[in-house]
Design a protein around this motif. Structure first.
Motif, PDB file in Angstrom:
ATOM      1  N   UNK A 111      40.833  30.525  44.411  1.00 40.67           N
ATOM      2  CA  UNK A 111      40.438  31.620  45.298  1.00 40.67           C
ATOM      3  C   UNK A 111      38.918  31.723  45.367  1.00 40.67           C
TER       4      UNK A 111
ATOM      5  N   UNK B 241      34.047  30.259  52.493  1.00 43.82           N
ATOM      6  CA  UNK B 241      33.931  31.236  53.574  1.00 43.82           C
ATOM      7  C   UNK B 241      32.469  31.667  53.728  1.00 43.82           C
TER       8      UNK B 241
ATOM      9  N   UNK C 182      29.209  30.638  56.944  1.00 46.13           N
ATOM     10  CA  UNK C 182      28.371  31.565  57.689  1.00 46.13           C
ATOM     11  C   UNK C 182      26.903  31.152  57.676  1.00 46.13           C
TER      12      UNK C 182
ATOM     13  N   UNK D 245      42.526  38.549  53.001  1.00 48.01           N
ATOM     14  CA  UNK D 245      41.583  38.593  51.897  1.00 48.01           C
ATOM     15  C   UNK D 245      41.114  37.227  51.425  1.00 48.01           C
ATOM     16  N   UNK D 246      41.313  36.226  52.265  1.00 45.80           N
ATOM     17  CA  UNK D 246      40.944  34.875  51.841  1.00 45.80           C
ATOM     18  C   UNK D 246      39.573  34.493  52.363  1.00 45.80           C
ATOM     19  N   UNK D 247      39.334  34.772  53.634  1.00 43.28           N
ATOM     20  CA  UNK D 247      38.154  34.200  54.259  1.00 43.28           C
ATOM     21  C   UNK D 247      37.183  35.247  54.775  1.00 43.28           C
ATOM     22  N   UNK D 248      37.679  36.097  55.672  1.00 46.58           N
ATOM     23  CA  UNK D 248      36.723  36.908  56.427  1.00 46.58           C
ATOM     24  C   UNK D 248      36.048  37.982  55.586  1.00 46.58           C
TER      25      UNK D 248
ATOM     26  N   UNK E 179      34.801  37.587  52.728  1.00 47.81           N
ATOM     27  CA  UNK E 179      33.619  36.964  52.129  1.00 47.81           C
ATOM     28  C   UNK E 179      32.611  36.536  53.178  1.00 47.81           C
ATOM     29  N   UNK E 180      33.134  36.130  54.343  1.00 50.53           N
ATOM     30  CA  UNK E 180      32.221  35.746  55.428  1.00 50.53           C
ATOM     31  C   UNK E 180      31.407  36.954  55.871  1.00 50.53           C
TER      32      UNK E 180
END
Lengths: 843, 104
Positions: free
Chosen positions: A805, A812, A816, B16-19, B21-22
């Motif tokens: 995770x 992620x 960005x 809760x996996x990607x966005x 944190x992005x």
């Protein structure tokens, strides 16, 4: 003056008033001695209730309000009693004249996302030979008039009329005979056709044509097109389809008068990839087709045991049966896709649907290549425990296909097919030839020939076994051998004679007692003795074994082993007898479950007992055909499993990933569980854990220069790739999970990047998939931002908070950042991309 | 003249996996580029990371909270000027959000 009684009636039959129920009404009306007419109050059409066609022309549909009028002469007191009788019939038996149209098979697998999104013109059927095929529709056996109506010979009017009547009567007699020979639906249809042939309106229409000097041919054709047009305008699909009945009856009349050559059967030369459509197809017709061009077969009739279907299976040609009205729904020359996985015939597929199948084929090809190494290898676990993976076949022809699919043996050669669809049992020499062909195809690999399992649900005319209330518990298989001893001995003789050509074993179905086993050994020895006396070449060293499918046997295996050389568990019947649940009965099919821990305990007991007796035990049956079950079957210590050959590579691959010791502990745990669902969960968890340790990113999960034309294709391609790399538990479920997330809001980021992702039970291994597209696609229909780079994150539901995770979160954040995306864009190969990301994420 | 703000933020998204944190990364990056101080708490598959403490709250000028899914312990921010935005807005137009902070 007449007395008239009328009453209204709401029409109750789901398919409207077609030939069969109309026929039933005429039968009743005949007995009344009154004139009865029916008015369809919806369209004001009036019918004479003694004419089937007149009633059909009224176009009466479900819930149409109908006015029945009964006329009788005043001196007759019959009208009111007629009303009573008619009402009694309409409200009573009439409802049973017809059944609702068969509903779509509810067992059908849900369609994959790409197909669900498309409007498809498709027909449901039942897959009887697996696979997918693409081709142009070709109709087989559709009759075409060979006579020229313009210059047909015409006799004098009375001669023509007499000739017609003679033909009609003869055809009626023929149909009467056919009706006697048939039963059920088929018989009802023949009777309905007979009623058409006796229909007063039809006859008077024909006669009036004849009296105007027309030929019989023209009279029949004119009448046929009159009624066809009438029915074709019906608002009811089912009635519209009855045009075929009229055409059928008229064609038969024409053949009756002018001979069978009146119709040409269509030219069956195939010139391109073809999907052939036929009502039913004789094996000879099938064999006459060019198998280079024949890609798939659609049969309107049902049934998976016809010789044609068996032949098709042996040639690996996919077949859908029971595709109703395929002939009339699919014009010749239409592009079609036959999908036996989803039981569908897709007519004139859209580009997107065609693309789905292209991608699906690509996946199957990749899987086949990946599993190729198992074809020539014996199945073995990681730690070297072997289990023989054999094939089930039903004809000698299928043996070669089975071995090409990687079968190590034939574990079950069902022989009942040799006895079916014929008027007498196959002769000894004929059987020798068949067994010999299977044995020769096998070379030095063993072939287990199972003697005939006839009776019960597999009736054969010349074995005069009546219908039974409970055929599965009845007179079948080994139980009929004493009565039909000659047939049984003939079969044993044939097998023993053929046994010189390979490694042959004989297996007896449905043995329930030690007495039967003793009798079998004695009979077997007698047959050997007689062959010996007659000095006929044979092999007397053929092992004699039995199926274990009756639970009583589980407790006397030590005794059975005195008379039997080997055993094979028939998991289907053993499950249904053990749990007392008929798997064909929807109310109890939930009980029919081979993962029931009680059943597993029984299997364990049986296999241990057989091994204690120093004997060999295999399993043939559906339970042995599912890769998911392999850990249990390995844990149980079976010597062999036998299954349908298309799944053999997949099963061998599944075995190759297992560890025998782990399988034994898994089985022990399963035996302590309480329900089949608990066992299922255990197997699922085990499978998840076995793939859990794969690295999160590998070269295999990076796709460069991918050619996808839409977002749906991108997602399918990525999911397929995960499936090929064994990173998913359930690929359809994983695809759905990805789409569920996309439906909340598309995961388009801008910068040409999209990040579809999901966290789901369907994921076996946490994975970062990366795809760089050759041409960008539109990710979100609402804007025009294009995507050329896709990161797909697939995460196991149970893994929140672990190190993977953190990697996902890190990735992620990286995405960005400008410099990360910039470097990404400059990577020219999978290796470069892999190296860069590994370094960034500290993999 | 732009005033330097002391910002606290919480990001959370459906999986809760990607966005999650992005969005956190984008907020941190853009806010700092404008001279603001920012601390972003993520509520994702890794649980709560970089939690906002009482002292963070007492020194903060305002809070940015995402509204895609419910945020844990949202009461903390009641005393504070709060701006609620969607994750998509943070990812696609972060500048607009930060420029909006200075509007009266």
């Amino acid at each position: 003056m007449t007395n008239q009684i009328t009453f209204e009636f709401s029409f109750p039959l789901p398919n409207g008033l077609h030939a069969r129920p109309a026929n039933a009404i005429t039968e009743v009306v005949k007995t009344l001695g009154c004139r009865v007419s029916i008015t369809n109050l919806r369209n004001q059409k009036v019918a004479d209730a003694s004419s089937v066609l007149s009633m059909i022309a009224c176009d009466i549909a479900l819930h149409d309000q109908c006015l029945f009028s009964i006329d009788s002469f005043p001196e007759q007191e019959t009208a009111s009693s007629a009303e009573q009788l008619l009402k009694q019939f309409l409200e009573g038996d009439f409802i049973h004249c017809d059944d609702a149209l068969p509903e779509l098979n509810t067992d059908q697998k849900p369609l994959p996302y790409m197909l669900r999104q498309e409007t498809m013109n498709s027909l449901p059927g039942t897959a009887v030979s697996s696979g997918m095929a693409k081709g142009k529709a070709v109709h087989l056996g559709e009759p075409e008039l060979a006579l020229n109506p313009e210059n047909i010979e015409i006799g004098a009017i009375d001669v023509e009329t007499a000739r017609f009547e003679e033909a009609r009567q003869h055809l009626l007699a023929v149909m009467e005979h056919q009706a006697e020979q048939s039963s059920g639906e088929e018989q009802a249809i023949i009777k309905a056709h007979m009623a058409l042939l006796c229909d007063q309106e039809l006859i008077s229409q024909l006669h009036s044509q004849l009296s105007s000097g027309e030929s019989i041919l023209n009279s029949v054709l004119t009448t046929q097109s009159y009624y066809s047009e009438l029915l074709a305008t019906s608002k009811n699909t089912y009635l519209r389809e009855r045009v075929l009945d009229i055409r059928d009856v008229c064609s038969r009349l024409i053949c009756e008068v002018y001979g069978a050559e009146s119709f040409r059967t269509s030219d069956t030369t195939l010139t391109e990839d073809s999907i052939c459509i036929a009502a039913h197809l004789a094996p000879s017709q099938f064999l006459a087709l060019d198998r280079q061009q024949l890609k798939g077969l659609i049969l309107e009739s049902g049934g998976s045991t016809s010789h044609t279907v068996i032949l098709a299976r042996s040639f690996g040609i996919p077949v859908l049966a029971g595709v109703e009205q395929a002939g009339s729904h699919v014009p010749a020359g239409t592009a079609c896709i036959l999908d036996a996985n989803h039981n569908l015939l897709i007519v004139d597929p859209s580009t997107a649907v065609a693309r789905y199948y292209q991608l699906e084929n690509l996946k199957q090809d990749r899987l086949a290549i990946k599993r190729q190494r198992f074809l020539g290898e014996k199945a073995s676990t990681q730690d070297g425990q072997t289990i023989e993976v054999a094939a089930n076949i039903a004809s000698a022809e299928e043996a070669t296909t089975a071995f090409n699919n990687g079968a190590e043996a034939i574990g079950l050669f069902r022989t009942e097919m040799l006895y079916m669809d014929r008027s007498q049992a196959p002769f000894e020499d004929e059987q020798v030839d068949i067994y010999r062909r299977a044995l020769e195809a096998a070379g030095d690999r063993p072939v287990i020939i199972r003697t005939m399992d006839i009776g019960g649900d597999k009736p054969v005319d010349y074995f005069n076994i009546g219908t039974e209330e409970n055929p599965f518990l009845g007179y079948r298989a080994v139980r009929i051998y004493p009565e039909y001893l000659d047939y049984f001995k003939t079969q044993l003789r044939a097998i023993l004679r053929a046994a010189n050509y390979g490694q042959c074993k004989i297996m007896i179905p449905m043995v329930a007692t030690v007495a039967e086993a003793k009798w079998l050994r004695k009979t077997f020895n007698e047959v050997i003795e007689s062959l010996h006396e007659e000095q006929i070449t044979h092999n007397s060293n053929v092992p004699l074994g039995m199926m274990l499918e009756v639970p009583s046997c589980a407790f006397v295996i030590d005794q059975l082993a005195r008379y039997m050389d080997f055993f094979s568990i028939g998991s289907n019947d053993l499950t249904q007898y053990f749990l007392a649940a008929d798997r064909g009965n929807a109310y109890v099919e939930n009980l029919y479950d081979s993962l029931n821990p009680a059943f597993l305990r029984q299997l364990k007991h049986i296999i241990d007992e057989v091994h204690k007796a120093g004997s060999w035990v295999g399993m043939c049956g559906e339970f042995a055909g599912d890769p998911i079950h392999m850990p249990l079957l390995i844990g149980l210590g079976l010597d062999e499993i036998s299954l349908g050959s298309p799944r053999i590579p997949e099963v061998k691959e599944a075995i190759s990933t297992l560890n025998a010791d782990n399988c034994k502990s898994l089985l022990c745990e399963a035996l302590t569980l309480e329900t089949a669902d608990d066992v299922r969960t255990l197997l699922m968890r085990n499978r998840q854990n076995s793939s859990a340790n794969l690295p999160i990113l590998t070269l295999d999960t990076i796709l460069f220069d991918a050619e996808c034309h839409s977002k749906a294709e991108v997602i399918k391609t990525l999911i397929d790739n995960l499936q090929i790399n064994e990173r998913l538990i359930d690929s359809a479920g994983a695809e759905t999970a990805i789409w569920d997330r996309e439906d909340i809001s598309p995961t388009m980021l801008g910068f040409g990047i999209a990040i579809p992702h999901c966290k789901s039970d369907t994921i076996g291994a946490n994975t970062i998939s990366i795809m760089k597209l050759k041409e960008p696609v539109l990710w979100n229909e609402d804007d025009d931002v294009l995507t050329d780079t896709v990161f797909m994150l697939t995460v196991r539901a149970s893994d929140a908070g672990n190190t993977h995770m953190k990697i996902f979160a890190q990735l992620a954040r990286r995405i960005m950042r400008d410099e990360f995306r910039h470097t990404l864009a400059t990577c020219q190969s999978q290796q470069e991309l892999m190296a860069y990301i590994s370094q960034e994420l500290e993999l | 003249m732009n005033k330097a703000l002391n910002i606290v933020a919480v990001t959370a998204c459906s999986t809760g996996i990607a966005q999650t944190y992005m969005a956190a990364d984008v907020l941190e990056h853009c806010a700092r580029a404008k001279g603001h101080t920012i601390k972003v708490e993520t509520q994702g598959a890794l649980g709560v990371l970089n939690p906002i403490t009482l002292s963070d709250l007492s020194s903060a000028d305002l809070a940015i909270l995402t509204n895609d899914v419910a945020i844990d312990d949202v009461d903390r921010f009641h005393q504070l000027k709060t701006i609620t935005v969607s994750i998509d807005d943070i990812l696609t137009t972060p500048q607009d959000i930060l420029d909006g902070l200075l509007q009266p």
